[in-house]
Design an enzyme around this catalytic site. Structure first.
Site, PDB file in Angstrom:
ATOM      1  N   SER A   1     -14.682  -2.150 -45.841  1.00 46.63           N
ATOM      2  CA  SER A   1     -14.848  -1.839 -44.426  1.00 46.63           C
ATOM      3  C   SER A   1     -16.274  -1.369 -44.158  1.00 46.63           C
ATOM      4  O   SER A   1     -16.952  -0.846 -45.057  1.00 46.63           O
ATOM      5  CB  SER A   1     -13.861  -0.746 -44.016  1.00 46.63           C
ATOM      6  OG  SER A   1     -14.181  -0.195 -42.762  1.00 46.63           O
TER       7      SER A   1
ATOM      8  N   TYR B   1     -10.040   7.744 -45.631  1.00 48.02           N
ATOM      9  CA  TYR B   1     -10.118   6.286 -45.637  1.00 48.02           C
ATOM     10  C   TYR B   1     -11.559   5.836 -45.887  1.00 48.02           C
ATOM     11  O   TYR B   1     -11.816   4.962 -46.720  1.00 48.02           O
ATOM     12  CB  TYR B   1      -9.624   5.732 -44.304  1.00 48.02           C
ATOM     13  CG  TYR B   1      -9.744   4.228 -44.171  1.00 48.02           C
ATOM     14  CD1 TYR B   1      -8.745   3.380 -44.652  1.00 48.02           C
ATOM     15  CD2 TYR B   1     -10.860   3.641 -43.568  1.00 48.02           C
ATOM     16  CE1 TYR B   1      -8.850   2.007 -44.535  1.00 48.02           C
ATOM     17  CE2 TYR B   1     -10.979   2.273 -43.451  1.00 48.02           C
ATOM     18  CZ  TYR B   1      -9.967   1.458 -43.928  1.00 48.02           C
ATOM     19  OH  TYR B   1     -10.088   0.093 -43.816  1.00 48.02           O
TER      20      TYR B   1
END
Length: 237
Positions: A132, A145
């Protein structure tokens, strides 16, 4: 044709990856938590075999990986991820949720990669780690995360260095915001899961080492010419 293991195949990007691989004539071992959704995958394409696995369960992940290690597998696509989009000090964000994010997003990819790496020197194998933009710049929520994706990125780089002279290829994929159940209710101008899956599968092409998908390509440029602007964009996600 090749045989690939895909994690997080119950829905979203992982489901699309499994279907697109099978449509290309590859065999797929799809891992996920939702038995009914996995069964639907096998009905969609007979090349897809499924196994129910919760990557939060380290013992089950190790057992599953050890069992698959005896199969002829050509690649592993570490796609599964959990994101709790809250501040780290949110009173409802507990230790169990933190552990689940770390286990699913970082520990499981490491365990499966270790167990599935070919025991025979020189045998081709590809590991695709779906990351990401949050691995590079964090935001006001999703601290764990972001940390796990940063760890996954470094893991990809470390494996690439260790295997740079061999037949094992490791590819890091940088995703923008994708329209999946995980991102429901937030963000805009998201890319579809089908598009993200198609771009991720470019990792299987010769020479690929890091792939930026969609708007993440712009982020790559901003990282070079205007890092503060890149950080500002990510913090709005």
């Amino acid at each position: 044709m090749a045989r690939y293991v895909v994690t997080g195949a119950s829905s979203g990007i992982g489901r699309e990856i499994a279907l697109q691989l099978a449509a290309r004539g590859h065999d797929v071992l799809a891992l996920g938590r939702d038995r009914e959704r996995l069964e639907d995958l096998t009905l969609r394409n007979r090349r897809i075999e499924t196994r129910v696995l919760d990557l939060c369960d380290r013992a089950a992940t190790i057992a599953c990986g050890a069992k698959m290690a005896g199969d002829p597998i050509d690649g592993l696509i570490n796609n599964a991820a959990i994101q709790h989009n809250v501040r780290f000090d949110d009173p409802h964000y507990d230790a169990g949720q933190i552990a689940d994010e770390v286990d699913t997003n970082l520990v499981a990819p490491m365990l499966l990669s270790r167990l599935l790496l070919p025991k025979t020197p020189g045998r081709p194998f590809v590991i695709v780690n779906v990351g990401s933009a949050l691995a590079r710049y964090s935001k006001t929520t999703a601290a764990v995360y972001s940390a796990t994706k940063a760890g996954l990125r470094m893991f990809s780089e470390a494996l690439s260095v260790q295997h740079q002279a061999g037949a094992v290829k490791v590819v890091d994929v940088v995703l923008p915001l994708v329209d999946t159940p995980m991102t429901s209710g937030r963000g805009k101008d998201k890319v579809s899961a089908a598009y993200a899956a198609k771009e991720i599968l470019r990792a299987l092409e010769p020479g690929a080492t890091r792939i930026h998908v969609g708007k993440a390509r712009l982020l790559r440029l901003l990282e070079i010419i205007a890092p503060p602007a890149a950080a500002a964009i990510i913090r709005k996600l």
